[in-house]
Design a protein around this motif. Structure first.
Motif, PDB file in Angstrom:
ATOM      1  N   ARG A  25       0.823  -1.210   0.000  1.00 34.46           N
ATOM      2  CA  ARG A  25       0.000   0.000   0.000  1.00 34.46           C
ATOM      3  C   ARG A  25       0.861   1.265   0.000  1.00 34.46           C
ATOM      4  O   ARG A  25       0.558   2.233  -0.703  1.00 34.46           O
ATOM      5  CB  ARG A  25      -0.952  -0.004   1.208  1.00 34.46           C
ATOM      6  N   ALA A  28       2.337   1.650  -3.471  1.00 34.44           N
ATOM      7  CA  ALA A  28       1.337   2.129  -4.433  1.00 34.44           C
ATOM      8  C   ALA A  28       1.092   3.619  -4.263  1.00 34.44           C
ATOM      9  O   ALA A  28       0.831   4.337  -5.241  1.00 34.44           O
ATOM     10  CB  ALA A  28       0.022   1.358  -4.260  1.00 34.44           C
ATOM     11  N   ALA A  29       1.187   4.123  -3.030  1.00 38.32           N
ATOM     12  CA  ALA A  29       0.969   5.543  -2.757  1.00 38.32           C
ATOM     13  C   ALA A  29       2.246   6.359  -2.888  1.00 38.32           C
ATOM     14  O   ALA A  29       2.242   7.560  -2.624  1.00 38.32           O
ATOM     15  CB  ALA A  29       0.381   5.716  -1.357  1.00 38.32           C
ATOM     16  N   ALA A 108     -11.168   1.734  -2.312  1.00 36.61           N
ATOM     17  CA  ALA A 108     -10.809   1.567  -3.721  1.00 36.61           C
ATOM     18  C   ALA A 108     -11.604   0.426  -4.352  1.00 36.61           C
ATOM     19  O   ALA A 108     -11.061  -0.595  -4.752  1.00 36.61           O
ATOM     20  CB  ALA A 108      -9.309   1.306  -3.863  1.00 36.61           C
ATOM     21  N   LEU A 129      -3.734   2.863 -11.417  1.00 37.97           N
ATOM     22  CA  LEU A 129      -5.051   2.744 -10.794  1.00 37.97           C
ATOM     23  C   LEU A 129      -5.402   1.301 -10.472  1.00 37.97           C
ATOM     24  O   LEU A 129      -6.001   1.013  -9.436  1.00 37.97           O
ATOM     25  CB  LEU A 129      -6.109   3.386 -11.686  1.00 37.97           C
ATOM     26  N   LEU A 132      -3.785   0.316  -7.344  1.00 39.57           N
ATOM     27  CA  LEU A 132      -4.467   0.828  -6.159  1.00 39.57           C
ATOM     28  C   LEU A 132      -5.750   0.070  -5.843  1.00 39.57           C
ATOM     29  O   LEU A 132      -6.392   0.329  -4.829  1.00 39.57           O
ATOM     30  CB  LEU A 132      -4.791   2.314  -6.349  1.00 39.57           C
ATOM     31  N   TYR A 134      -8.505  -0.281  -8.071  1.00 38.19           N
ATOM     32  CA  TYR A 134      -9.688   0.109  -8.826  1.00 38.19           C
ATOM     33  C   TYR A 134      -9.911  -0.804 -10.030  1.00 38.19           C
ATOM     34  O   TYR A 134      -8.961  -1.373 -10.585  1.00 38.19           O
ATOM     35  CB  TYR A 134      -9.547   1.549  -9.331  1.00 38.19           C
ATOM     36  N   ARG A 211       2.422   9.254  -9.495  1.00 37.75           N
ATOM     37  CA  ARG A 211       1.450   8.252  -9.094  1.00 37.75           C
ATOM     38  C   ARG A 211       0.733   8.648  -7.812  1.00 37.75           C
ATOM     39  O   ARG A 211      -0.473   8.464  -7.688  1.00 37.75           O
ATOM     40  CB  ARG A 211       2.137   6.894  -8.918  1.00 37.75           C
ATOM     41  N   ASP A 212       1.494   9.213  -6.854  1.00 35.20           N
ATOM     42  CA  ASP A 212       0.847   9.596  -5.594  1.00 35.20           C
ATOM     43  C   ASP A 212      -0.126  10.745  -5.801  1.00 35.20           C
ATOM     44  O   ASP A 212      -1.170  10.807  -5.146  1.00 35.20           O
ATOM     45  CB  ASP A 212       1.892   9.950  -4.531  1.00 35.20           C
ATOM     46  N   ALA A 215      -3.252   9.199  -7.323  1.00 32.95           N
ATOM     47  CA  ALA A 215      -3.995   8.462  -6.293  1.00 32.95           C
ATOM     48  C   ALA A 215      -4.761   9.408  -5.385  1.00 32.95           C
ATOM     49  O   ALA A 215      -5.935   9.182  -5.069  1.00 32.95           O
ATOM     50  CB  ALA A 215      -3.031   7.602  -5.480  1.00 32.95           C
ATOM     51  N   ARG A 219      -8.942   9.813  -5.315  1.00 33.51           N
ATOM     52  CA  ARG A 219      -9.670   9.560  -4.072  1.00 33.51           C
ATOM     53  C   ARG A 219     -10.456  10.788  -3.636  1.00 33.51           C
ATOM     54  O   ARG A 219     -11.587  10.686  -3.142  1.00 33.51           O
ATOM     55  CB  ARG A 219      -8.666   9.157  -2.989  1.00 33.51           C
TER      56      ARG A 219
END
Length: 231
Positions: A25, A28-29, A108, A129, A132, A134, A211-212, A215, A219
């Motif tokens: 996680r 990914a963030a 997500a 995505l 994350l 989705y 990417r962050d 994200a 959101r």
């Protein structure tokens, strides 16, 4: 291995799965600098050695050494090392982190429609995505999409480029989709200026984006109250 250690080894398997979920996680963030990441890796390396999971311990120690260098870890290196750690946990700890813990961030669960004519940018956004958690549907331009819009499953967010080839711009596409599906949120992107028109609930993310940033903005748009998205 002493049979009395088996219950503890079982607890290690469960914790290793949770630890990998946490690391995935944060990766990914793009939040590799968080203190909990380094602490988790360090403890995982020690526990693996204690309970006899040699390959897991070696893989975790390699990641721990990267953090010990005193600088923010390189993302690509961390991705490769984390993939090795996941493989080691599966092989030696007898657990499949992907099966037990899908690693999907809280909330997500939505479906996102990406409309982007640049193949590489579209693939980048899709990969980010999906990573994350989705569900993602992709289209290359608005002309292509509008022709089959009625056949699309429900989507919660349209993520579209503003400038696209063909007769349908990003703003035109957003207005038409919201006319047919008022509940759909809209996030525009472009390497130039933002949207000129007034698209209800429309947000903007400038290219190039990290990417962050993607994200966080996705959101933010999805979490806004329904009234704000349609008024």
């Amino acid at each position: 291995m002493n049979p009395s250690m088996e219950p503890l080894r079982g607890r290690f398997r469960e914790r290793a799965s949770r630890d990998l979920d946490l690391l995935r996680r944060h990766l990914a963030a793009d939040d590799l600098g968080a203190a909990v990441v380094e602490t988790t890796v360090h403890k995982l390396a020690g526990s693996a050695a204690l309970f006899g999971f040699a390959e897991v311990g070696e893989a975790a120690r390699d990641i721990d050494r990267v953090f010990s260098a005193g600088r923010r870890p390189d993302r690509e290196l961390l991705e490769a090392l984390l993939a090795r750690l996941v493989a080691a946990v599966r092989a030696e700890a007898g657990t499949d982190p992907e099966a037990e813990r899908p690693g999907r961030p809280a909330g997500a669960t939505e479906t996102i429609l990406i409309v982007e004519d640049d193949d590489l940018l579209r693939a980048h956004a899709e990969r980010a995505l999906r990573g994350l958690g989705y569900q993602v549907i992709c289209a290359a331009d608005g002309d292509e999409l509008l022709g089959g819009l009625e056949a699309l499953p429900p989507v919660q967010l349209l993520f579209t480029d503003l400038m696209m080839p063909g007769a349908v711009s990003g703003e035109m596409l957003a207005r038409e989709i919201q006319r047919r599906r008022p509940e759909v949120r809209v996030l525009f992107t472009s390497g130039r200026a933002g949207p000129r028109g007034d698209v209800p609930g429309g947000h903007f993310l400038a290219k190039p984006y990290r990417r962050d940033a993607l994200a966080a903005m996705v959101r933010k748009v999805l979490d806004q109250p329904a009234d704000d998205a349609t008024t």
